[in-house]
Design an enzyme around this catalytic site. Structure first.
Site, PDB file in Angstrom:
ATOM      1  N   HIS A  35      15.832  -6.909   7.344  1.00  0.00           N
ATOM      2  CA  HIS A  35      16.562  -6.460   8.544  1.00  0.00           C
ATOM      3  C   HIS A  35      15.674  -6.550   9.784  1.00  0.00           C
ATOM      4  O   HIS A  35      15.766  -5.723  10.688  1.00  0.00           O
ATOM      5  CB  HIS A  35      17.124  -5.044   8.357  1.00  0.00           C
ATOM      6  CG  HIS A  35      18.243  -5.015   7.360  1.00  0.00           C
ATOM      7  ND1 HIS A  35      19.538  -5.347   7.676  1.00  0.00           N
ATOM      8  CD2 HIS A  35      18.249  -4.763   6.029  1.00  0.00           C
ATOM      9  CE1 HIS A  35      20.303  -5.268   6.597  1.00  0.00           C
ATOM     10  NE2 HIS A  35      19.541  -4.933   5.570  1.00  0.00           N
ATOM     11  N   SER A 126      24.687 -10.814  -5.156  1.00  0.00           N
ATOM     12  CA  SER A 126      23.424 -10.308  -5.681  1.00  0.00           C
ATOM     13  C   SER A 126      22.364 -10.181  -4.595  1.00  0.00           C
ATOM     14  O   SER A 126      21.245  -9.757  -4.863  1.00  0.00           O
ATOM     15  CB  SER A 126      22.916 -11.240  -6.784  1.00  0.00           C
ATOM     16  OG  SER A 126      22.761 -12.540  -6.249  1.00  0.00           O
ATOM     17  N   GLY A 127      22.696 -10.567  -3.376  1.00  0.00           N
ATOM     18  CA  GLY A 127      21.701 -10.514  -2.305  1.00  0.00           C
ATOM     19  C   GLY A 127      20.713 -11.669  -2.388  1.00  0.00           C
ATOM     20  O   GLY A 127      19.636 -11.617  -1.809  1.00  0.00           O
ATOM     21  N   LEU A 128      21.082 -12.720  -3.128  1.00  0.00           N
ATOM     22  CA  LEU A 128      20.199 -13.891  -3.230  1.00  0.00           C
ATOM     23  C   LEU A 128      20.784 -15.068  -2.445  1.00  0.00           C
ATOM     24  O   LEU A 128      20.449 -16.227  -2.689  1.00  0.00           O
ATOM     25  CB  LEU A 128      19.975 -14.274  -4.704  1.00  0.00           C
ATOM     26  CG  LEU A 128      19.391 -13.158  -5.588  1.00  0.00           C
ATOM     27  CD1 LEU A 128      19.258 -13.636  -7.034  1.00  0.00           C
ATOM     28  CD2 LEU A 128      18.027 -12.689  -5.075  1.00  0.00           C
ATOM     29  N   SER A 130      24.042 -16.458  -1.926  1.00  0.00           N
ATOM     30  CA  SER A 130      24.942 -17.502  -2.408  1.00  0.00           C
ATOM     31  C   SER A 130      25.748 -18.099  -1.252  1.00  0.00           C
ATOM     32  O   SER A 130      26.034 -19.297  -1.256  1.00  0.00           O
ATOM     33  CB  SER A 130      25.862 -16.973  -3.506  1.00  0.00           C
ATOM     34  OG  SER A 130      26.536 -15.823  -3.063  1.00  0.00           O
ATOM     35  N   ASP A 176      18.392 -16.282   5.900  1.00  0.00           N
ATOM     36  CA  ASP A 176      18.899 -16.873   4.659  1.00  0.00           C
ATOM     37  C   ASP A 176      19.083 -18.378   4.792  1.00  0.00           C
ATOM     38  O   ASP A 176      18.632 -19.154   3.946  1.00  0.00           O
ATOM     39  CB  ASP A 176      20.240 -16.233   4.268  1.00  0.00           C
ATOM     40  CG  ASP A 176      20.116 -14.730   4.088  1.00  0.00           C
ATOM     41  OD1 ASP A 176      18.984 -14.230   4.093  1.00  0.00           O
ATOM     42  OD2 ASP A 176      21.158 -14.070   3.958  1.00  0.00           O
TER      43      ASP A 176
HETATM   44  C1  GLA Z   1      21.272 -10.589   4.901  1.00  0.00           C
HETATM   45  C2  GLA Z   1      21.377 -11.428   6.160  1.00  0.00           C
HETATM   46  C3  GLA Z   1      19.998 -11.835   6.680  1.00  0.00           C
HETATM   47  C4  GLA Z   1      19.076 -10.639   6.796  1.00  0.00           C
HETATM   48  C5  GLA Z   1      19.100  -9.788   5.506  1.00  0.00           C
HETATM   49  C6  GLA Z   1      18.334  -8.513   5.655  1.00  0.00           C
HETATM   50  O1  GLA Z   1      20.762 -11.350   3.837  1.00  0.00           O
HETATM   51  O2  GLA Z   1      22.148 -12.590   5.922  1.00  0.00           O
HETATM   52  O3  GLA Z   1      20.134 -12.504   7.921  1.00  0.00           O
HETATM   53  O4  GLA Z   1      19.376  -9.861   7.918  1.00  0.00           O
HETATM   54  O5  GLA Z   1      20.430  -9.479   5.127  1.00  0.00           O
HETATM   55  O6  GLA Z   1      16.989  -8.767   5.816  1.00  0.00           O
END
Ligand code: GLA
Length: 389
Positions: A35, A126-128, A130, A176
């Protein structure tokens, strides 16, 4: 599924012939710097070897056909080039469609349509990343199939972010899409999001492994909570700018923040800003530590990052905190934290080689006992960015 089977599916769906090309785009894991990317701060992600495979062929008419082998097999979303807009019923296809839209917004209009199919092995939600993986994959497929030489990989990352912000409605930063587009085998990327300058940092950890643990939870309202955090940071910046000369929260060092934080009137907004400032400084220190091979220090900073995301930024959740604590109490775990946007998803840990199995067993047993959920555990291989294969 694999890329050979995916090609068979493509042919089954759309027929043989023409110039059928294959592509791959990775997912990413962020080691530290969470963040911070929409606050002009630093991030330190790397691309994974899991990701999204894609196959595309151009058509001669104006029709675009989208299919995903992850979704009900054989279903195709059909959209005409003259009618590009977000529609709920397009579901996942809004991600690749958004890229066609973003190309157009940037003055690159496709003269003919295409057929495509994708298949990915990044667990959804999953926060990876996708979605960034699909966005950059689509950008790469179009750039290559339509010979758009003017676009660099960095441009494809920016187009992906533009599309996610303006077509799909999540106000994400650049991390990302950048990581997915610019990834390099065995390297993490130290990116300064204030000017997009970056350095590759070789990750050579002969005695440790990077371990990702999927909590298997994805809480709803992820996008709205994310957008809310962004607004809170913007508010903090606006108030701080009345007393200090800064462009972003990333411009602040800890001393200057502490001396001026009373300019932020709301206590919650102050906590959000504190995280953004401290996390950025932590990321800079963490990369310095890694450069001196001080993995222990890197791990400590990861732990601090988690505490800050949990208490000040409030983007963790019960399940993720359980995973992190199970890691923290295992001997040989050097650092562990939530990774990605939050509210579920995965943790990332640095674990001594001889402790990996112990951690696995401990988490498998205790996490299920405490939450009723079966975690998934992956050992990370750091791969290259999006490409034709
Ligand atoms: C998501 C957002 C990124 C980043 C992260 C937190 O993955 O797509 O731009 O802000 O959260 O670090």
């Amino acid at each position: 599924m694999n890329s050979k089977l995916l090609k068979e599916k493509f042919i089954e769906l759309y027929g043989e012939g023409g110039d059928i090309r294959e592509y791959f785009s990775p997912g990413r894991v962020n080691l530290i710097g969470e963040h911070t990317d929409y606050n002009g701060g630093h991030v330190f992600p790397c691309a994974l070897t899991i990701g999204t495979y894609g196959i595309m062929r151009r058509r001669t008419d104006k029709v675009m056909k989208f299919s995903s082998a992850n979704i009900r097999s054989g279903s195709v979303v059909t959209v005409d080039l003259s009618d590009i807009s977000y529609k709920k019923k397009y579901n996942w296809a809004n991600y690749p469609l958004g890229i066609v839209w973003a190309f157009k917004e940037k003055g690159i209009e496709l003269e003919s349509g295409f057929e495509m199919i994708i298949w990915g092995n990044i667990p959804n939600g999953s926060g990876l990343s996708s979605s960034a993986s699909i966005e950059v994959l689509m950008g790469k497929m179009l750039q290559d199939q339509y010979s758009i030489k003017s676009l660099s990989m960095l441009d494809l990352a920016l187009i992906g972010q533009y599309s996610e912000n303006n077509f799909n409605g999540c106000n994400c930063g650049i991390m990302d899409q950048f990581a997915v587009a610019m990834g390099k085998k065995d390297n993490a990327m130290f990116l300064d999001t204030s000017d997009l300058s970056y350095q590759y940092a070789k990750i050579s950890l002969p005695d440790e492994k990077i371990v990702i643990i999927n909590s298997k939870v994805k809480h709803s309202l992820v996008d709205s909570a994310y957008n809310e955090r962004r607004e809170q940071c913007a508010k903090a910046l606006e108030q701080l700018q009345k007393v200090v000369d800064i462009k972003t929260l990333g411009d602040l060092d800890i001393e200057t923040f502490e001396a001026n934080k009373s300019a932020i009137s709301d206590e919650i907004v102050r906590k959000r800003a504190k995280h953004a400032v401290y996390e950025n400084q932590r990321t800079i220190r963490a990369v310095e530590a890694l450069k001196r091979n001080d993995v222990e220090q890197f791990g400590k900073l990861m732990n601090e990052s988690h505490i800050s995301l949990r208490d000040d930024y409030e983007v963790s959740c019960k399940e993720i905190d359980i995973l992190v604590e199970l890691a923290w109490e295992t001997d040989g775990v050097i650092g562990s934290r939530i990774t990605g946007g939050g509210f579920g998803g995965c943790t990332v840990s640095i674990v001594r080689n001889d402790a990996v199995d112990v951690l696995k067993e401990h988490v498998e047993k205790e996490y299920e006992k405490k939450t009723g959920l079966k975690p998934e555990i992956y050992i990370v291989d750091i791969g290259d960015g999006a490409r034709r294969i």
